[in-house]
Design a protein around this motif. Sequence first.
Motif, PDB file in Angstrom:
ATOM      1  N   TYR A   7       0.833  -1.302   0.046  1.00  0.00           N
ATOM      2  CA  TYR A   7      -0.013   0.093   0.054  1.00  0.00           C
ATOM      3  C   TYR A   7       0.936   1.245   0.044  1.00  0.00           C
ATOM      4  O   TYR A   7       1.723   1.454   0.579  1.00  0.00           O
ATOM      5  CB  TYR A   7      -0.861  -0.127   1.195  1.00  0.00           C
TER       6      TYR A   7
ATOM      7  N   ARG B 115      -3.428   3.610  -1.152  1.00  0.00           N
ATOM      8  CA  ARG B 115      -3.911   2.829  -2.101  1.00  0.00           C
ATOM      9  C   ARG B 115      -2.992   1.468  -2.601  1.00  0.00           C
ATOM     10  O   ARG B 115      -1.995   1.759  -2.542  1.00  0.00           O
ATOM     11  CB  ARG B 115      -4.184   3.288  -3.530  1.00  0.00           C
TER      12      ARG B 115
ATOM     13  N   GLU C 191      -5.000  -0.495  -7.297  1.00  0.00           N
ATOM     14  CA  GLU C 191      -5.740   0.700  -7.457  1.00  0.00           C
ATOM     15  C   GLU C 191      -5.074   2.059  -7.982  1.00  0.00           C
ATOM     16  O   GLU C 191      -5.627   2.907  -8.602  1.00  0.00           O
ATOM     17  CB  GLU C 191      -6.239   1.031  -5.992  1.00  0.00           C
ATOM     18  N   ARG C 192      -3.682   1.983  -7.673  1.00  0.00           N
ATOM     19  CA  ARG C 192      -2.940   3.194  -8.377  1.00  0.00           C
ATOM     20  C   ARG C 192      -2.727   3.092  -9.894  1.00  0.00           C
ATOM     21  O   ARG C 192      -3.139   4.108 -10.642  1.00  0.00           O
ATOM     22  CB  ARG C 192      -1.566   3.279  -7.667  1.00  0.00           C
TER      23      ARG C 192
ATOM     24  N   TRP D 197      -6.646   3.381 -11.636  1.00  0.00           N
ATOM     25  CA  TRP D 197      -7.435   4.492 -11.189  1.00  0.00           C
ATOM     26  C   TRP D 197      -8.348   5.267 -12.350  1.00  0.00           C
ATOM     27  O   TRP D 197      -9.482   5.454 -12.189  1.00  0.00           O
ATOM     28  CB  TRP D 197      -6.639   5.588 -10.264  1.00  0.00           C
TER      29      TRP D 197
ATOM     30  N   VAL E 123     -12.854   2.609  -3.398  1.00  0.00           N
ATOM     31  CA  VAL E 123     -11.275   2.949  -3.059  1.00  0.00           C
ATOM     32  C   VAL E 123     -10.728   3.921  -1.939  1.00  0.00           C
ATOM     33  O   VAL E 123     -10.174   3.679  -1.362  1.00  0.00           O
ATOM     34  CB  VAL E 123     -10.289   3.102  -4.390  1.00  0.00           C
TER      35      VAL E 123
ATOM     36  N   CYS F 281      -9.342   3.337   1.409  1.00  0.00           N
ATOM     37  CA  CYS F 281      -8.155   4.143   1.712  1.00  0.00           C
ATOM     38  C   CYS F 281      -8.232   4.762   3.240  1.00  0.00           C
ATOM     39  O   CYS F 281      -7.212   4.845   4.059  1.00  0.00           O
ATOM     40  CB  CYS F 281      -7.771   5.206   0.915  1.00  0.00           C
TER      41      CYS F 281
END
Length: 89
Positions: free
Chosen positions: A24, A30, A34-35, A38, A49, A53
């Motif tokens: 993370y 994230r 997820e990064r 996005w 998300v 977070c």
Amino acid sequence: MQQLEFFEIPSPCINVCQSDARGYCLGCFRSRDERFHWLEYSDGQKQLVLRLCKQRKRRRQLAVLKAKKAKSIEQSSKHNGELDLYSEE
């Protein structure tokens, strides 16, 4: 009922861009996926998300707080032990 979004949901990135041992981000919390994805996410996915977070950040803050408290207790007990040594003389 789902609320309509009138504005684009911005990335939570704060330009820290370092990952912890679990993968993370230390800045926005994230995951790697997820990064990377996005911009492909729908508004609903982005909101999810962001919620995740916030949970991760709270858990991290709680863990840090618990670690500080444990360290403080440990230092206090060491200090009290040292005082006991001096009082025996």
